[in-house]
Scaffold this motif. Sequence first.
Motif, PDB file in Angstrom:
ATOM      1  N   GLN A   1      -3.206   5.448   5.922  1.00  0.00           N
ATOM      2  CA  GLN A   1      -3.072   6.537   5.538  1.00  0.00           C
ATOM      3  C   GLN A   1      -1.614   7.025   6.178  1.00  0.00           C
ATOM      4  O   GLN A   1      -0.841   7.404   5.649  1.00  0.00           O
ATOM      5  CB  GLN A   1      -4.202   7.599   5.803  1.00  0.00           C
ATOM      6  CG  GLN A   1      -5.179   7.560   5.159  1.00  0.00           C
ATOM      7  CD  GLN A   1      -6.435   8.518   5.656  1.00  0.00           C
ATOM      8  OE1 GLN A   1      -6.376   8.893   6.725  1.00  0.00           O
ATOM      9  NE2 GLN A   1      -7.454   8.955   4.777  1.00  0.00           N
TER      10      GLN A   1
ATOM     11  N   LYS B   1       0.959   5.163   4.393  1.00  0.00           N
ATOM     12  CA  LYS B   1       1.328   5.696   3.423  1.00  0.00           C
ATOM     13  C   LYS B   1       2.419   6.921   3.576  1.00  0.00           C
ATOM     14  O   LYS B   1       3.079   7.179   2.781  1.00  0.00           O
ATOM     15  CB  LYS B   1       0.091   5.960   2.478  1.00  0.00           C
ATOM     16  CG  LYS B   1       0.208   6.201   1.130  1.00  0.00           C
ATOM     17  CD  LYS B   1      -1.156   6.613   0.278  1.00  0.00           C
ATOM     18  CE  LYS B   1      -1.892   5.373   0.315  1.00  0.00           C
ATOM     19  NZ  LYS B   1      -3.087   5.537  -0.490  1.00  0.00           N
ATOM     20  N   GLN B   2       1.767   7.887   4.604  1.00  0.00           N
ATOM     21  CA  GLN B   2       2.762   8.886   4.840  1.00  0.00           C
ATOM     22  C   GLN B   2       4.010   8.617   5.086  1.00  0.00           C
ATOM     23  O   GLN B   2       5.301   9.287   4.934  1.00  0.00           O
ATOM     24  CB  GLN B   2       1.867   9.691   5.739  1.00  0.00           C
ATOM     25  CG  GLN B   2       0.895  10.272   5.313  1.00  0.00           C
ATOM     26  CD  GLN B   2       0.134  11.073   6.609  1.00  0.00           C
ATOM     27  OE1 GLN B   2       0.585  10.784   7.501  1.00  0.00           O
ATOM     28  NE2 GLN B   2      -1.108  11.814   6.281  1.00  0.00           N
TER      29      GLN B   2
ATOM     30  N   ARG C   1      -7.379   5.228   8.853  1.00  0.00           N
ATOM     31  CA  ARG C   1      -6.471   5.925   9.305  1.00  0.00           C
ATOM     32  C   ARG C   1      -4.887   5.111   9.286  1.00  0.00           C
ATOM     33  O   ARG C   1      -3.984   5.792   9.105  1.00  0.00           O
ATOM     34  CB  ARG C   1      -6.611   6.211  10.875  1.00  0.00           C
ATOM     35  CG  ARG C   1      -7.633   7.275  10.869  1.00  0.00           C
ATOM     36  CD  ARG C   1      -7.514   7.941  12.387  1.00  0.00           C
ATOM     37  NE  ARG C   1      -7.783   7.022  13.456  1.00  0.00           N
ATOM     38  CZ  ARG C   1      -8.939   6.338  13.609  1.00  0.00           C
ATOM     39  NH1 ARG C   1     -10.244   6.782  13.298  1.00  0.00           N
ATOM     40  NH2 ARG C   1      -8.955   5.435  14.884  1.00  0.00           N
TER      41      ARG C   1
END
Length: 124
Positions: A117, A120-121, A114
């Motif tokens: 992610q 990365k976002q 998580r």
Amino acid sequence: MNKLTFSRELRLLAPVQFKAVFEQPFRASTPQLTLLARENSLQNPRLGLTVAKKHLKRAHDRNRIKRIVRESFRLKQQQLPHYDFVFVAKAGIGKLSNAELFEILEKLWQRHIRLAQQTKQNQA
């Protein structure tokens, strides 16, 4: 077919590699262990283990913990981000059963997935 091995390229071996992870890691912790992570430039995750004699006096106890962590990493490596992970054992880890340790590790792997992610976002 996915390879579920734990070959040499999936391990952190040199002190320089460990030091890089300790500098500015993402952390996921429980009272018994900490899992540090830092992004690497490779195409696979890598794992380093630190289980101090201070917390587990007997070698077979330290080896049991390391064996379980390696097995958990081996089974989860396809879903993990391309990070270098360092597992740090804390006091009380020897009291955990194998099943409890696997369960805790699963939660920490999910947390790092998580975090990767979200990072990365945020970069996109």
